[in-house]
Write a protein that holds these residues in place. Sequence first.
Motif, PDB file in Angstrom:
ATOM      1  N   GLN A   1       9.430  12.743  -5.269  1.00 13.35           N
ATOM      2  CA  GLN A   1       8.847  11.785  -4.325  1.00 13.35           C
ATOM      3  C   GLN A   1       9.242  12.130  -2.890  1.00 13.35           C
ATOM      4  O   GLN A   1       8.413  12.049  -1.974  1.00 13.35           O
ATOM      5  CB  GLN A   1       9.313  10.373  -4.669  1.00 13.35           C
ATOM      6  CG  GLN A   1       8.583   9.281  -3.907  1.00 13.35           C
ATOM      7  CD  GLN A   1       8.906   7.897  -4.453  1.00 13.35           C
ATOM      8  OE1 GLN A   1       9.811   7.727  -5.254  1.00 13.35           O
ATOM      9  NE2 GLN A   1       8.147   6.915  -4.033  1.00 13.35           N
TER      10      GLN A   1
ATOM     11  N   SER B   1       6.550  13.173   0.017  1.00 11.47           N
ATOM     12  CA  SER B   1       6.371  12.343   1.211  1.00 11.47           C
ATOM     13  C   SER B   1       6.618  13.105   2.502  1.00 11.47           C
ATOM     14  O   SER B   1       6.377  12.585   3.587  1.00 11.47           O
ATOM     15  CB  SER B   1       7.309  11.133   1.162  1.00 11.47           C
ATOM     16  OG  SER B   1       7.010  10.319   0.053  1.00 11.47           O
TER      17      SER B   1
ATOM     18  N   SER C   1      -3.804   3.690  -3.153  1.00 15.92           N
ATOM     19  CA  SER C   1      -2.891   4.823  -3.302  1.00 15.92           C
ATOM     20  C   SER C   1      -1.603   4.330  -3.930  1.00 15.92           C
ATOM     21  O   SER C   1      -1.169   3.199  -3.691  1.00 15.92           O
ATOM     22  CB  SER C   1      -2.593   5.477  -1.950  1.00 15.92           C
ATOM     23  OG  SER C   1      -1.618   6.497  -2.100  1.00 15.92           O
TER      24      SER C   1
ATOM     25  N   GLU D   1       1.164   5.656  -3.168  1.00 17.77           N
ATOM     26  CA  GLU D   1       2.216   5.930  -2.185  1.00 17.77           C
ATOM     27  C   GLU D   1       1.922   5.285  -0.833  1.00 17.77           C
ATOM     28  O   GLU D   1       0.763   5.034  -0.492  1.00 17.77           O
ATOM     29  CB  GLU D   1       2.358   7.443  -1.986  1.00 17.77           C
ATOM     30  CG  GLU D   1       2.621   8.223  -3.274  1.00 17.77           C
ATOM     31  CD  GLU D   1       2.555   9.716  -3.043  1.00 17.77           C
ATOM     32  OE1 GLU D   1       3.616  10.329  -2.865  1.00 17.77           O
ATOM     33  OE2 GLU D   1       1.432  10.262  -3.048  1.00 17.77           O
ATOM     34  N   ARG D   2       2.966   5.069  -0.074  1.00 20.66           N
ATOM     35  CA  ARG D   2       2.806   4.605   1.307  1.00 20.66           C
ATOM     36  C   ARG D   2       2.778   5.783   2.272  1.00 20.66           C
ATOM     37  O   ARG D   2       2.071   5.753   3.269  1.00 20.66           O
ATOM     38  CB  ARG D   2       3.937   3.651   1.709  1.00 20.66           C
ATOM     39  CG  ARG D   2       3.825   2.250   1.130  1.00 20.66           C
ATOM     40  CD  ARG D   2       4.661   1.247   1.927  1.00 20.66           C
ATOM     41  NE  ARG D   2       4.177   1.101   3.290  1.00 20.66           N
ATOM     42  CZ  ARG D   2       3.183   0.296   3.667  1.00 20.66           C
ATOM     43  NH1 ARG D   2       2.556  -0.442   2.771  1.00 20.66           N
ATOM     44  NH2 ARG D   2       2.818   0.228   4.933  1.00 20.66           N
ATOM     45  N   ARG D   3       3.603   6.809   1.993  1.00 19.40           N
ATOM     46  CA  ARG D   3       3.744   7.932   2.925  1.00 19.40           C
ATOM     47  C   ARG D   3       3.152   9.209   2.340  1.00 19.40           C
ATOM     48  O   ARG D   3       2.828   9.269   1.173  1.00 19.40           O
ATOM     49  CB  ARG D   3       5.222   8.134   3.271  1.00 19.40           C
ATOM     50  CG  ARG D   3       5.854   6.898   3.916  1.00 19.40           C
ATOM     51  CD  ARG D   3       7.350   7.074   4.104  1.00 19.40           C
ATOM     52  NE  ARG D   3       7.953   5.863   4.678  1.00 19.40           N
ATOM     53  CZ  ARG D   3       8.312   4.812   3.960  1.00 19.40           C
ATOM     54  NH1 ARG D   3       8.169   4.818   2.644  1.00 19.40           N
ATOM     55  NH2 ARG D   3       8.834   3.751   4.541  1.00 19.40           N
TER      56      ARG D   3
ATOM     57  N   ARG E   1      -1.452  11.516   1.081  1.00 20.27           N
ATOM     58  CA  ARG E   1      -2.256  10.604   0.263  1.00 20.27           C
ATOM     59  C   ARG E   1      -1.741   9.172   0.315  1.00 20.27           C
ATOM     60  O   ARG E   1      -2.170   8.327  -0.473  1.00 20.27           O
ATOM     61  CB  ARG E   1      -2.284  11.097  -1.190  1.00 20.27           C
ATOM     62  CG  ARG E   1      -2.864  12.488  -1.325  1.00 20.27           C
ATOM     63  CD  ARG E   1      -2.970  12.943  -2.762  1.00 20.27           C
ATOM     64  NE  ARG E   1      -3.510  14.303  -2.828  1.00 20.27           N
ATOM     65  CZ  ARG E   1      -4.291  14.766  -3.796  1.00 20.27           C
ATOM     66  NH1 ARG E   1      -4.615  13.985  -4.808  1.00 20.27           N
ATOM     67  NH2 ARG E   1      -4.737  16.004  -3.781  1.00 20.27           N
ATOM     68  N   GLY E   2      -0.821   8.893   1.216  1.00 23.45           N
ATOM     69  CA  GLY E   2      -0.266   7.556   1.342  1.00 23.45           C
ATOM     70  C   GLY E   2      -1.144   6.654   2.189  1.00 23.45           C
ATOM     71  O   GLY E   2      -1.959   7.113   2.992  1.00 23.45           O
TER      72      GLY E   2
ATOM     73  N   GLU F   1      -0.545   4.835   4.729  1.00 19.95           N
ATOM     74  CA  GLU F   1      -0.381   4.915   6.183  1.00 19.95           C
ATOM     75  C   GLU F   1      -1.296   5.990   6.763  1.00 19.95           C
ATOM     76  O   GLU F   1      -1.975   5.778   7.772  1.00 19.95           O
ATOM     77  CB  GLU F   1       1.086   5.198   6.522  1.00 19.95           C
ATOM     78  CG  GLU F   1       2.020   4.045   6.171  1.00 19.95           C
ATOM     79  CD  GLU F   1       3.486   4.384   6.393  1.00 19.95           C
ATOM     80  OE1 GLU F   1       3.775   5.548   6.776  1.00 19.95           O
ATOM     81  OE2 GLU F   1       4.337   3.500   6.171  1.00 19.95           O
TER      82      GLU F   1
ATOM     83  N   THR G   1      -1.692  -0.129  -1.136  1.00 19.47           N
ATOM     84  CA  THR G   1      -1.009   0.412  -2.305  1.00 19.47           C
ATOM     85  C   THR G   1      -1.544  -0.257  -3.571  1.00 19.47           C
ATOM     86  O   THR G   1      -2.047  -1.383  -3.532  1.00 19.47           O
ATOM     87  CB  THR G   1       0.511   0.190  -2.227  1.00 19.47           C
ATOM     88  OG1 THR G   1       0.778  -1.217  -2.235  1.00 19.47           O
ATOM     89  CG2 THR G   1       1.101   0.827  -0.988  1.00 19.47           C
TER      90      THR G   1
ATOM     91  N   PRO H   1      -0.428  10.589  -6.858  1.00 20.77           N
ATOM     92  CA  PRO H   1       0.473  11.610  -6.298  1.00 20.77           C
ATOM     93  C   PRO H   1       0.132  13.003  -6.826  1.00 20.77           C
ATOM     94  O   PRO H   1      -0.411  13.157  -7.933  1.00 20.77           O
ATOM     95  CB  PRO H   1       1.854  11.165  -6.774  1.00 20.77           C
ATOM     96  CG  PRO H   1       1.717   9.697  -7.000  1.00 20.77           C
ATOM     97  CD  PRO H   1       0.324   9.500  -7.506  1.00 20.77           C
TER      98      PRO H   1
END
Length: 662
Positions: A89, A93, A500, A502-504, A507-508, A510, A591, A608
């Motif tokens: 992870q 990220s 998504s 993920e956040r970051r 592909r996050g 944000e 998310t 991911p």
Amino acid sequence: MTLDEKAKVDGTVSEFYSLLRNLRAITPIAEKMHNLLCTLQHDPLLSTDAQKVLYIFFSLLEDGNTRIPLDAEKLSSKWSQKWKGLVVQAESSNTQGDNNSLESYAVAEAFLPIIRNGLQDIVSGRYTQIIGDEATPLHLQQTPECIYLISDKHLQDKSHIENIFRSGIFKEMQIGNADIQQSMDFVHSLLREGSPIRFDNRQAEVIARGVSQNLIITGGPGTGKTTVIGFLLWRLLETNADYLNWDLYMAAPSGKAADRLAESMEDTLHEISESVCNKKTQFVKKLAAASSYTLHRLLKYSTAEGGFTFNSDNPLPEKAIYIIDEASMIDISLFAAFLQALPPSGNFKLFILGDPNQLPSVDAGAVLGNILEFDRNFVVKLVRSNRFNDESKIGMLAGKIQRGESIPFNGTPFDVQARYWEEPDSVHFLDLDGGEALSRKDELHAIKSLVCKWTKKFYTPLASLAESINPDTSTEGPTTDQLAICEKLWDAANQARILSAERRGNRGVETLNKIVSETLSQDSTSPFIGQILIFNRNQNEFKLYNGDTGIVVLSKQSNQFFLMLKKQSKFIFYPLSYFSEDCLEPSYAITIHKSQGSGYPNIMMFLPTRKGHPLLNRQILYTGVTRTKKQSLTIIATPDTFKMACENVIERDTGIELQSNP
């Protein structure tokens, strides 16, 4: 693994904590808890390895476990899985380049000697000031499998839940086919002409059982859990007029879920014929007036006292009906607190609703799933989806994921000319890598092309619609013409979402929200007309909650931005200036965790890219897929990552045990 990382594993306790913290394996509160335990245990002092194991204990608790096994091989295996996932992870990220490779992190095997030595010290019986049978912060819990380390709080919560279930709060009763048929006939007699509602045997069983039993009702999205509750309540009122004098409480772990429960009651009343409503005006008033609460608000959490006003010493009102939705999201402590607060007389009705296949609670425990393992007849499982028919591609995919079946990922490269989201009930598998790992720069370019196409189809039209909205309305709300425009904008804004895990990272959410804003020629850090925003924390003074979504509109009179929201069929407007900037964020992409409980006709979901990523699991995948409402589902992954998401299951050690007979 660098020498520096190895030194941190074998080094001081402070260096060990720093290593875990830097990889987001632990939160700062764990350091406070650790220091408190070290202060309490002063004779003898905790060994270095025992202290490190305690940090591992706190880290695994933050994953939702309530205990850890005091078996070196079992604990090492559990920790190794987490550590390897965190390494993947962290690397995934990293959007700054390829400077941090997987080899730069400590390997999971380096922790095994520490775990062995630390567990030996913990089970030695020397640390009686913090680990014991009485009022100590930690306990050793003996089970047939092994000994566990568990906190006093979680041990009490577990015991409270077990004792209350064994007390007979949920009675096991037998019903026959005649009871089910009678319930189906009852529902049919209430429905308005043209109503789409058609109950099956399982839904009718809820009504047949619910008249006499407290129930747990489970099922996936669209199986009618909240709909059947409305008809069950009507049946209760017809069966016993005294229920009209009972209080009705509807609650959920989040404010957003509680609002949806109230909206569902409103929708159910719309399906009952006018003639029936005219005959039973008291029933209509009773159900329409039902209030929804968060569980914390129902139990009246007191910040000053650090606990709930309603508890075992001061129980909730008797002669009341309690409906609890989204039970999979309720952690072990909140579940225990609610059950303890129920009236000891047993003079109440209780219906708990949830989907155990969705993501579990943010905090410790997977209580609903643990309880359902015991297969009791106070549980009714709804299986027929009203959202998807038997031939639905999206519905069949969700079912296969739920059952753990093998699913081929027939991924194709993204084609900017293709018309992906035109056909109803369509499933698209896209592999941006095309079989070859892309550089971060090339991956980001591919993502931008895809998101740009999605944005132009679903998000570009929002600005012109939002410009037609006038938030300068009277206290009575929008005019009829304005109401129609508000409905059109609201429907358009909820046609599609990007999800998504993920956040970051590339592909996050944000990055994805930034790409959408840039495609719209806007700055994502500043509000603009037609922007979709989501609250990231509760705004209790306005009865707005974490997860509530609104659309930015402009007052031409004051040249001020407003946020338009829809609450229980009514549009409301709040000046954006009422809210701090950091409590709202763009929500073109959200998310998968945040999407739980919501639904959109079109979903595009990013998984991911790295094998071994902790967010590649079945609950994440199932939750994302089942957010789709009938139109299109697009999954961006690779054959390997999709396979891993299908096969990996989040397993939390909650440890609740129920006897086969109460």
